[in-house]
Design a protein around this motif. Structure first.
Motif, mmCIF file in Angstrom:
data_model
loop_
_atom_site.group_PDB
_atom_site.id
_atom_site.type_symbol
_atom_site.label_atom_id
_atom_site.label_comp_id
_atom_site.label_asym_id
_atom_site.label_seq_id
_atom_site.Cartn_x
_atom_site.Cartn_y
_atom_site.Cartn_z
ATOM 1 N N SER A 1 -23.047 60.194 -8.381
ATOM 2 C CA SER A 1 -22.583 60.055 -9.762
ATOM 3 C C SER A 1 -21.720 61.208 -10.230
ATOM 4 N N SER A 2 -21.708 62.309 -9.511
ATOM 5 C CA SER A 2 -20.901 63.454 -9.925
ATOM 6 C C SER A 2 -20.131 63.995 -8.733
ATOM 7 N N THR A 3 -19.041 64.685 -9.022
ATOM 8 C CA THR A 3 -18.231 65.262 -7.956
ATOM 9 C C THR A 3 -19.015 66.277 -7.154
ATOM 10 N N ARG A 4 -19.786 67.091 -7.825
ATOM 11 C CA ARG A 4 -20.577 68.116 -7.140
ATOM 12 C C ARG A 4 -21.564 67.486 -6.168
ATOM 13 N N GLU A 5 -22.283 66.472 -6.664
ATOM 14 C CA GLU A 5 -23.246 65.796 -5.804
ATOM 15 C C GLU A 5 -22.555 65.134 -4.625
ATOM 16 N N LYS A 6 -21.415 64.495 -4.891
ATOM 17 C CA LYS A 6 -20.672 63.810 -3.837
ATOM 18 C C LYS A 6 -20.274 64.781 -2.726
#
Length: 417
Positions: free
Chosen positions: A292-297
């Protein structure tokens, strides 16, 4: 007459003139289009104003010499990432030269000795490097940009010698997570490397500024330096993400193709492999797509890359890298991986490459058609004929346009229509 103190940036492609003599008009246009798509967002993100673009050359002005140098570093790191995912004939090696001084600003152009000096420095710059003059060195923020003197040079038409500096290669302050990549046409992963300037500048760009370009893996590389959590915490987050996903069996290639066509407007459906999985690597790829977020991705990308690197079969490894590229919304890069998979005899890679002829993005269709033509895949004849006749969204036969019809016709000629 209006004057302004501006940083002047010149860039050009190494060996472009020689390449134009051995490439077709369509190949030259495609090369320039990709070149523009890669560099333009970087110039704009750092506050540059593109004055003119003539063939393979850019002339750009910046109010800040520091931002000008940072843009050059970001360009070289982005091109480094791009060059790792394309064939040798599609590489882009660019020279960057920067000067600063008071110039005349007339309409949509700039004139004066600072412009001439920047142009002359470009002529001695090396591909992959960022060269700049002493004037830039004295006016830029040295805390933000590392520098190294190259020497003093006599430049044609410029009185006296000009001291020239360059940005040294990383590492200096930036630690970049190493990611395993498979180069199209290779049998396995490349050694873990970092980009030439450590993403020091590229990591400052907002992801939205890179999303429009043809190589979105550069986004992951750029923002990867921001990911703070690795090791055990990364593995735990990956495991948690995977537990929320229900595994379903992978269908036949034909069924997968029908599903891809039926859901053409959805990126996740277009990816196919990362919604239909039967291996830990494919589970990890789906987790990337669902992040759901760029960081997590970006954290999950590292876990997926590790699992893919453990795959022993070159064809399957190339397929998984292609699926990961699509999960990162980089179908153009995925084409290169699928091409490698086909060369290794991987059936799913062949099917997916053919499916991409129906992709909503014209550039992806062109890349897929080019790959299929080079591979001389007779199984793609029907789909290539359909594309040659009907085309698809975003067709534009102009100089910097996109014409997948023409690419399909060219591929059919290679198949021997």
């Amino acid at each position: 007459m209006k004057t302004a103190n501006l940083a002047i940036v010149f860039t050009d492609i190494q060996g472009f003139t020689e390449r134009t003599s051995r490439q077709t008009l369509e190949e030259n246009q495609r090369l320039l289009r990709v070149h523009h798509e890669l560099l333009t967002p970087v110039f704009k993100a750092f506050g540059g104003r593109i004055i003119k673009s003539i063939g393979d050359a850019f002339l750009v002005t910046f109010e800040s010499p520091t931002q000008a140098v940072l843009s050059g570093m970001a360009i070289q790191d982005r091109l480094w990432q791009h060059n790792r995912s394309v064939l040798e004939a599609e590489r882009l090696d660019v020279r960057v030269a920067i000067n600063v001084g008071e110039v005349r600003v007339e309409s949509n152009d700039v004139f004066g000795e600072p412009v001439n000096i920047a142009s002359r420095v470009e002529s001695i710059a090396e591909p992959g490097e960022v060269f700049f003059t002493e004037a830039v060195y004295l006016s830029m923020n040295k805390a933000e940009v590392p520098s190294q003197e190259v020497g003093s040079f006599e430049l044609k038409g410029i009185p006296g010698k000009i001291r020239v500096f360059r940005v040294p290669r990383a590492p200096y302050r930036v630690e970049v997570p190493a990611v395993v990549h498979v180069a199209p046409g290779s049998a396995g992963p490349l050694p873990q490397e970092a980009p030439p300037f450590g993403n020091l500048a590229l990591s400052r760009m907002p992801s939205s500024a890179l999303v429009s370009g043809p190589d979105l893996a550069a986004t992951a590389a750029a923002l990867g330096s921001r990911a703070a959590t690795v090791g055990g915490r990364l593995v735990e987050r990956t495991r948690t993400a995977l537990q929320s996903v229900k595994t379903v069996p992978r269908p036949s290639a034909l069924a997968a193709r029908k599903l891809a066509v039926g859901g053409g407007v959805l990126a996740l459906v277009l990816g196919i492999g990362f919604v239909l999985r039967d291996s830990p690597a494919e589970d990890a790829i789906e987790a990337v797509a669902k992040a759901s977020s760029t960081r997590e991705k970006l954290e999950l990308v590292q876990a997926a890359e590790k699992l893919i690197s453990q795959e022993k079969a070159p064809g399957e490894r190339a397929w998984l890298h292609g699926q990961l590229a699509e999960a990162l919304e980089a179908p153009g890069q995925a084409v290169g991986f699928y091409r490698s998979g086909v060369k290794a005899g991987h059936g799913d890679s062949e099917d997916r490459l053919i499916e991409l002829l129906e992709h909503p993005e014209c550039r992806v269709r062109v890349n897929a058609a080019d790959a299929l033509g080079d591979l001389k895949l007779a199984s793609a004849r029907g789909e290539l004929e359909d594309l040659a006749e009907d085309g698809g969204p975003g067709e534009d036969s102009g100089l910097f346009g996109c014409d997948s019809r023409k690419a399909a016709k060219k591929a059919l000629e290679r198949l021997g229509r």
